[in-house]
Design a protein around this motif. Structure first.
Motif, short mmCIF file in Angstrom:
data_model
loop_
_atom_site.label_atom_id
_atom_site.label_comp_id
_atom_site.label_asym_id
_atom_site.label_seq_id
_atom_site.Cartn_x
_atom_site.Cartn_y
_atom_site.Cartn_z
N PHE A 193 0.81 -1.21 0.00
CA PHE A 193 0.00 0.00 0.00
C PHE A 193 0.85 1.27 0.00
O PHE A 193 0.48 2.27 -0.60
N ASP A 194 2.00 1.26 0.68
CA ASP A 194 2.86 2.44 0.72
C ASP A 194 3.67 2.61 -0.56
O ASP A 194 4.04 3.72 -0.94
N LYS A 195 3.97 1.50 -1.26
CA LYS A 195 4.67 1.48 -2.53
C LYS A 195 6.01 2.21 -2.50
O LYS A 195 6.25 3.16 -3.25
N VAL A 238 11.46 -3.06 5.20
CA VAL A 238 10.65 -2.00 5.80
C VAL A 238 11.44 -1.26 6.89
O VAL A 238 11.30 -0.05 7.06
N ASN A 239 12.31 -2.00 7.59
CA ASN A 239 13.07 -1.40 8.69
C ASN A 239 14.37 -0.73 8.26
O ASN A 239 15.12 -0.25 9.10
N SER A 240 14.67 -0.74 6.96
CA SER A 240 15.93 -0.16 6.49
C SER A 240 15.66 1.04 5.58
O SER A 240 14.53 1.25 5.13
N ARG A 241 16.71 1.80 5.34
CA ARG A 241 16.61 2.93 4.42
C ARG A 241 16.79 2.43 2.99
O ARG A 241 17.68 1.63 2.72
N ILE A 242 15.96 2.93 2.09
CA ILE A 242 15.97 2.47 0.70
C ILE A 242 16.19 3.66 -0.22
O ILE A 242 15.50 4.66 -0.13
#
Length: 378
Positions: A193-195, A238-242
């Motif tokens: 949903f957040d994409k 989800v818990n890391s920077r992308i």
């Protein structure tokens, strides 16, 4: 023989009361039909100007959800004016409550389904992600129907405290047993949903980089630059920077080059203009600045900043190559040279330097003569 009139009592109600109840039902029916023929059509034309799909949804809710509910309500009000036994009243109230809950749930699910499908149509979705829509709708429908069922049981004066407690304890036990799986599943929906990225995006997360190939319920798969497949859990993502390079609208480039120290000042002042002209002549570029930045150890250093209006790394490299080639040609035409690491030693007193050099050469000659003499004696 007794005459039958409006005041005749039949099953604790006069015939007049029965006729009034029937007239009330007929009046409600006619009002709904008039609304359906006159007002609903105009309202549908007005809404359809903005959204055809919402117009279809609105007509469905009114005709299949609200109309039946109004008929039931009219029937309830008609029977409410008649004198009936308490058992019949309770039965009618129960039927009205059950059907009201059912139609309200159906209307709510129609709105939720429409909203989710509308959201899905705004973006391109894979077949697997389309299946997620079905799963999501199924879970939402299940939860809403369970809540509606518990509401009906509660209104029937059935004790549901124990049932809710049992469901709660069972849910907690299942959640603890499948904690990691549920965490990845929840994070999958977060990604969905957040994409933060889509299939085909090039991302960097921590020490890993690659192109998204598959977004699964538990893991996401990347194809690295060296060719191997990287499998990363959704929780870790989800818990890391992308860093998502696919969504980069433009790339800021900062590069520098150096010229030799013997370059005349008048030619140095021409360099920024030449660089600006070179960059602006190439498509998909936006010039920012070019300056004589500093006196470096072995060069006169120029610093250049420009933008590439593309996220494609290959496009950037092609443009940088064009810039380098054109700058090489322009510097040659201008008669200046690119610098490379060199060292030049300057002596302040040339006479002392030559005198010292002659002494060193004389000492070396004497040493060689001594070595020859020693060799002849031996």
């Amino acid at each position: 023989m007794q005459e039958i009139g409006l005041g005749t009592i039949l099953l604790n109600n006069s015939i007049e009361n029965y006729l009034l109840a029937l007239l009330f039902l007929i009046a409600v029916y006619l009002m709904i039909k008039i609304f359906d023929k006159l007002l609903l059509g105009k309202m549908d034309l007005f809404v359809e100007k903005f959204s055809h799909s919402f117009s279809v949804l609105l007509k469905k809710i009114i005709k299949k959800r609200i109309y039946p509910l109004l008929y039931l309500l009219a029937l309830f009000l008609a029977f409410n004016e008649l004198k009936t036994s308490s058992q019949i009243d309770s039965f009618i109230n129960l039927i009205l409550m059950i059907f009201t809950v059912i139609f309200v749930v159906l209307a709510t699910l129609d709105i939720i389904t429409y909203s989710l499908k509308k959201y899905w149509t705004k973006k391109q979705r894979s077949e697997e992600q389309q299946k997620v829509l079905s799963i999501t709708l199924f879970l939402i429908k299940t939860v809403i129907w369970v809540i509606a069922f518990l509401f009906i049981l509660d209104n029937l004066n059935i004790q549901i405290t124990g049932l809710i407690t049992g469901l709660g304890i069972g849910g907690i036990a299942i959640a603890f047993a499948a904690q990691n799986i549920l965490t990845d599943l929840f994070n999958y929906f977060t990604i969905f949903f957040d994409k933060p990225f889509d299939i085909g995006d090039f991302i960097i997360t921590g020490d890993y980089r690659g192109t998204i190939e598959h977004i699964g319920v538990k893991t996401t798969r990347l194809r690295s630059l060296s060719g191997e497949q990287l499998i990363i859990s959704n929780t870790d993502l989800v818990n890391s920077r992308i860093n998502n390079y696919k969504r980069m609208k433009q790339r800021r480039i900062n590069f520098s080059f150096g010229l030799t120290y013997d370059t005349p000042v008048e030619k140095l002042s021409q360099i920024p203009g030449i660089v600006e002209e070179t960059i602006k002549s190439i498509n998909k570029t936006e010039f920012d600045r070019a300056h004589f930045a500093e006196f470096a150890a072995s060069s006169l250093l120029f610093q250049v900043v420009y933008y590439v209006k593309s996220s494609d790394y290959k496009v950037y490299m092609d443009i940088q190559q064009q810039i380098n080639l054109q700058l090489k040609e322009r510097m040659k035409e201008l008669g200046v040279n690119f610098a490379f690491p060199t060292q030049t030693i300057h002596f302040a007193d040339k006479e002392n330097f030559h005198s010292s050099l002659e002494k060193i050469q004389k000492i070396e000659a004497e040493n060689k003569a001594d070595e020859l003499n020693d060799g002849q004696i031996n």
